[in-house]
Scaffold this active site. Structure first.
Site, PDB file in Angstrom:
ATOM      1  NE  ARG A   1     -32.017  -6.421 -37.125  1.00  0.00           N
ATOM      2  CZ  ARG A   1     -32.500  -6.220 -38.582  1.00  0.00           C
ATOM      3  NH1 ARG A   1     -32.515  -5.169 -38.914  1.00  0.00           N
ATOM      4  NH2 ARG A   1     -32.559  -7.343 -39.211  1.00  0.00           N
TER       5      ARG A   1
ATOM      6  CG  ASN B   1      -2.934  -4.581   1.269  1.00  0.00           C
ATOM      7  OD1 ASN B   1      -3.472  -4.991   2.277  1.00  0.00           O
ATOM      8  ND2 ASN B   1      -2.521  -3.433   0.876  1.00  0.00           N
TER       9      ASN B   1
ATOM     10  CE  LYS C   1      -2.093  -3.531   4.768  1.00  0.00           C
ATOM     11  NZ  LYS C   1      -3.147  -2.490   5.276  1.00  0.00           N
TER      12      LYS C   1
ATOM     13  CB  SER D   1      -0.925   0.175   1.140  1.00  0.00           C
ATOM     14  OG  SER D   1      -0.215   0.609   2.394  1.00  0.00           O
TER      15      SER D   1
END
Lengths: 450, 450, 450, 450
Positions: free
Chosen positions: D312, D281, D279, D273
């Protein structure tokens, strides 16, 4: 107090309400418990007497759905109080064998499959009836010339039989898809975590017997955390309701007073409004469309349920239960009301012919371009037709004929009989007949279809 | 036979089922008919005696919803048979004045608005209860330190009070939105085509009196073909159910055994499973989520209904009726069960503290980088922290401290007391306190909020 | 290589594509970074020189969106590589202050709000143009009598001006709703966990300055985990696109050759088909409908995103990013093409009059029942009309007149002039005029509307 | 300027963007035109030289998609300007044969089928890779004991191999479903109204040759107004993306720091991050979930397109075009990122074992009840286990053992070795091994599966 007696009859049938109602669910859960007991007994995991005693108590009328519903709140599903109530009914010595080896999801999923297959069978019956009406219309109106409309504008001539044949193929496709999805819904038996651990070495054998007792296929592995079977089934119901809505929408459009080519069957009070009793409203089409809109909205519950947490989701799975009933009630209801609408459809071939004449100038333009090319060359032919189309006082065939005859090159080069042939919408139907035959053949024997 | 007594108690309340059930709809339609008669009389369009006689018959218990439901099929809506039945009850001389000047949609839409407002009022009550629990938790746990989790990973320290304050703002927003959307639902009176033609010169005046009788706003013009009011209301219910689901999902995640920071209230039989009676399941959260998933799916019925044909759609409008009841039942149910869950929520501040220590090394990393910069310069500080983070044996604060002290530059430059301060998660809460105050102030007086 | 240059021009405008494209997002994120730096400097959290240096680098043309896009994959969002690239541009001494105090979500959410407000402003402009056309049509065709159609069947006479006034109210409602939802989108600044911890005591002050720099409101608390603002905004776009689709569908239905009451503007190549160049297709209506269908489908992404995990969801939030651009592009595009279609709409008052005559017998039935009552009594009047309606050779006024005059009781009791009055659809318009006035007044001054 | 270069790399692959981009669509439409020319020539409907000349010009690089896109606006689809541009390229004498016998929808639908099949083939490749990773994990972790979690609570022991085997079956199911749905997408050739009228007697023959040229099946009848093939295909993509999301969600949950049983692969910059670089993630899981959420939302475009008007639809069909590209890009992207995530998944068997011990008291409760019954009788056994569970200091196996030994009846009746056996989570895996074998067998040979 449920919210829907006032409105449900409009969009569905008693048969479907019955097949998905509390009593049906209750019996389906009990059928699963009985099958479980018998399967356990067949491999010696529980005593035969216990199995017989348990199975003997598995009759919905011995339970109170309202009370079970209230009790379901605490534990979050109705199997917990049901197992308690069933245990209370079973003679003391056999109570320990009630629900033996199973978890709530085994019972609820298997019950859901039984409900789904029953709902699919009923709906497939409606689809067959609807297809029958389509086939009948395709045959009867094989040569009933009408306007083909693209973007709601006249395009070319077709026959009403071909329109019905188009519906027929879609309905047949839907039925095949639904029956296939229903047939592939497997029994669920995995125990608390999908390992069948409580059944020791008997796990797989009990799972096979359990499925066999109920006439259901066995999954490759328990599918408590793999919701493809139910999502696929929901998708198939969505196809069926979308197909019913397609037909209903076409009927409502044909019923417009300004078009007037078809009408829903007249019956006492049917299609009337509270202030204009003489008007014929497309109430069948409205019901089909309303049911289908709601069914399609519910479909997403099943697709989003594919991503559930680990071995049993918190809320994705519980969201399936009532949604399944409602999806069946609404999809099947849409098909039923479409079948009902088409069965009595009043087709006004005369009005179709009048409309063909009225906009015939447009309908035959393409053919004229092609046909005049033999006489004038392609570029000149196309220019002549375009110019005549612009000069014509209105879109009728008569006006186009007059405009063409004002064009010296056309008048000089094209024999009058040839021109008449080219101006005849009925002569420009291409493969219509062959296509109707193909649709009917597919309806009669889809498997045999090349 | 409706399909849902077995399951409805899990996801909603009796109060909501009652407020959206057949009897409620019936009475709402009759209230509309009575108001119509009185409004007509007030301007002299119909005789006072007729109005009194009609209004006197407008009591739901005098009608049979099941029979009306069956009869609704032919005409496509329940007002047609209801007007017939009401007319039969009214003394002969006054019968011509029943339903005078109105069309079915006037009655059904106005009834839907009455149902919606009642459903919104109940749901707003649940939202207020839910907000109350949030506010209480925000106050009580203002300083209960816990891990903030982003992408399900520990990020920074927050307090549980701040988490509750976050919920509180969302719940308060939802309530305001719902009450606003409900308040703006207008009475419907336009006659068969929105011109009020049958009422001659009295049209507008009757429309105003009609709305006033019912305590409803008057629309700019009749809204039979402009479905913004109902779509906006459905959107507001979706916001409420989504907010409830957010809280429920957080609770279920906090309840994970490995996290263990909160638990749903224990009660007899609550949250047990059929095979693991000792385990506490997030059954409240499951119910909230299941209800919300279904509610969100139904929302699309109202948005797609915006595009209906001309002065009254074929199927878009009829799709709204039961969907409205279900959306109220499910959205309100989601909120009710969330309120119930939060009211008894067991918060384990000790477990939160343990988890904070366990992953505290990560939680304070940002602060350390900032704080050590005063001693080491920004770049060196960041490098030291990153390196210490990599060297640390585990993510605890203790391991990070040890790793930092192994770094000569840190040990030399940073006084031990300063380091301890920087390592304290409780010291890195930023504006937490102020934000909790703001949330509480907003809850207490949203209008006064700057 | 993006998938949509071939198709996008059909459903949207260059203006919207520009306002939601990569460069717009890039600039919006950079605007957020610049505002963050300035806000930090204004409270002394970062040096003024740093803020100036950073803000000076925040120009989209200095960055490569394709390269940033590729780099975004690793970290899961484009802010990470953008901050890296921005830092590289900033002179060395100030680099530490880039992105100071913020997290990726602060920048992305704030950028999304800037994009949303810009998209809303453009779309509100289209809505104003569309409303202008509606108002113009309401005035011009105030007395152009046409058929009101319910369930696609003739109901009563209205004027085309009233139909346009109905559209006008819905469009005005949609614009108000959209502007309101856009105005309430707040700046996002909370730092990694919503506590503004990195900003120490300055948190709230920086948040206020940050919002002020960008002209955005400040949220009660950071809304990283409370997605009401974006969900409400998505709902407002859905209302706008649904309203556009409603108008477009009405136009396509009126354009049906058999109805022929309106036509989309003719322009070179416009509305032609590849094989029937002379036919006028509702290509504008088709584009509106196609855009609206896709927009409505995307709306659910935002409602389901309400329930995200803890302080930042794993996937709910990232699903919002491109969905927001697409929702703006498609909703705004639907409105733009509807405005364009209505601006040049060719209204055929003559065809409307012809259709009124053709189905006039039905249109005046209600009025006849009411009007003849004065001469015959209510019951006899209704019976006479119903019987005449059944005897009439066709639904024209002429046929109904003939059938009524065949009825001795009518012929004897009703003076010919009175009968003619009752048979005139133009005399049964009720409050049409007043309602058009109300709609116009609402359009001109919604706030002043009682 | 399209809106999505900044974000697309996160959720999908270059391969899918390429296969659904403008150039791919252009070439697919040109392939359809070339096949049409060759098919016409093969039955003598057009000259061989014309077919060769046309086919020779059908190369995407000779056309400008941006210019074609702009020109598509007027007529509402890109085939109109493409046919014009293609005609300009073809030598004069052959120009009349360009697009001969076809309508825009024939070319666009056939192109869509070619795009869909290519997208499906790529996605099936990703599914095969994903299945391969699942199979590998199932084998490798066949005996890696972990907690089975239901409603996010510990339930029973399973192995990680069984969890992977569960994923494997769902992935295999999805691949079969997708390939089946792709295989059944037929060529489209019907001419302006589905009658193949412009081709005279050659219609069916040309249709067969056309399909054969492209390697596509022939529909029973042209499917311009029967959208089952595309809706079914969209449903299959929804199943694939839902399955990918299931796996990704499980991974994100296992990655929670408090659980720590698995981790996405580490790579430079991956999963970091902007403020907490250390960290890990779940960025892969986030991308999968975001893509799947958007894909599921788009699915509804195809189901609602089933109900299109007549031959159509106005807007239902045009809504399919870009939605198809996006659905492929997002569903395939979800699968690709899931495959990528699983390929490098780091499984922490040690952490799994620690968690099993930590909550082992709960995991073995069911087994203890069953196992102690042999010694104590069923009722007493259950009571002893329940009581011990309540007395145990914590949910570990150790605490449960201690609590049980405190129970005199247990201590007296159960030999210590038996008790240890019953307390071993690894001994309560039921049919785990057999189920893994079944899943692997199904993966290796789904057809051969009984």
């Amino acid at each position: 107090v449920p919210p829907d007696l006032l409105f449900s009859s409009i969009v569905t049938t008693d048969e479907l309400l019955g097949a998905t109602g509390d009593r049906a669910w209750l019996q389906a859960m009990l059928d699963a418990e009985a099958a479980l007991a018998r399967a356990g007994a067949s491999v010696g995991a529980i005593p035969d007497e216990a199995a017989n005693a348990i199975a003997g108590c598995c009759r919905a009328e011995r339970f109170d759905p309202v009370e079970l519903g209230r009790s379901a709140r605490a534990g979050g599903n109705p199997v917990i109080p049901l197992v308690r109530a069933l245990t209370d009914l079973v003679p003391m010595p056999f109570r320990d064998w009630v629900h033996f080896g199973a978890t709530s999801q085994d019972i609820l999923d298997t019950a859901a499959v039984l409900i789904a297959r029953q709902g699919a069978a009923i709906t497939a019956g409606y689809l067959t009836a609807l297809a029958g009406s389509c086939a009948d219309l395709a045959e009867r109106h094989r040569r009933t010339i009408m306007i083909a409309r693209t973007l709601l504008q006249p395009a070319l001539p077709i026959t009403f039989g071909l329109k019905a044949a188009q519906w027929l193929v879609a309905v047949t496709d839907s039925r095949i898809e639904l029956e296939d999805a229903a047939r592939r819904l497997p029994a669920q038996l995995g125990g608390a975590a999908g390992t069948l651990a409580a059944l020791g070495d008997h796990g797989q054998e009990v799972a096979f017997r359990f499925a066999a007792e109920l006439g259901l296929p066995v999954a490759v592995v328990p599918w408590h955390s793999n919701r493809l079977p139910t999502a696929r089934f929901a998708g198939a119901l969505a196809l069926a309701s979308g197909t019913a809505a397609k037909i209903a929408d076409d009927v409502a459009l044909l019923m417009q007073a300004e078009v007037g080519e078809a009408a829903e069957p007249a019956a006492p009070g049917r299609g009337g409004s509270s202030t204009l009793p003489h008007k014929r409203n497309p109430v069948g089409a409205a019901a089909v469309g309303a049911a289908a809109r709601r069914a399609l909205a519910l479909t997403s519950v099943f697709y989003t349920a594919l991503a559930g947490e680990h071995e049993r989701s918190v809320s994705a799975w519980p969201a399936e239960w009532q949604s399944l009933s409602e999806l069946i009630v609404l999809s099947g209801g849409a098909v039923a009301r479409a079948a009902d609408t088409l069965a009595g459809l009043e087709v006004d071939a005369g009005a179709m012919a009048v409309n063909v004449q009225r906009f015939g100038g447009w309908l035959v333009a393409e053919r004229l371009s092609l046909g005049l090319a033999a006489h004038l060359g392609r570029a000149a032919a196309r220019d002549s037709v375009t110019a005549a189309g612009r000069r014509a006082a209105d879109p009728t065939i008569g006006a186009l004929r007059a405009a063409l005859l004002d064009d010296y090159s056309v008048a000089a080069a094209v024999p009058p009989a040839d021109l008449e042939t080219l101006l005849d919408p009925g002569g420009y139907l291409g493969s219509t007949d062959v296509l109707i035959d193909r649709a009917l053949a597919y309806f009669r024997d889809p498997d045999g279809f090349p």
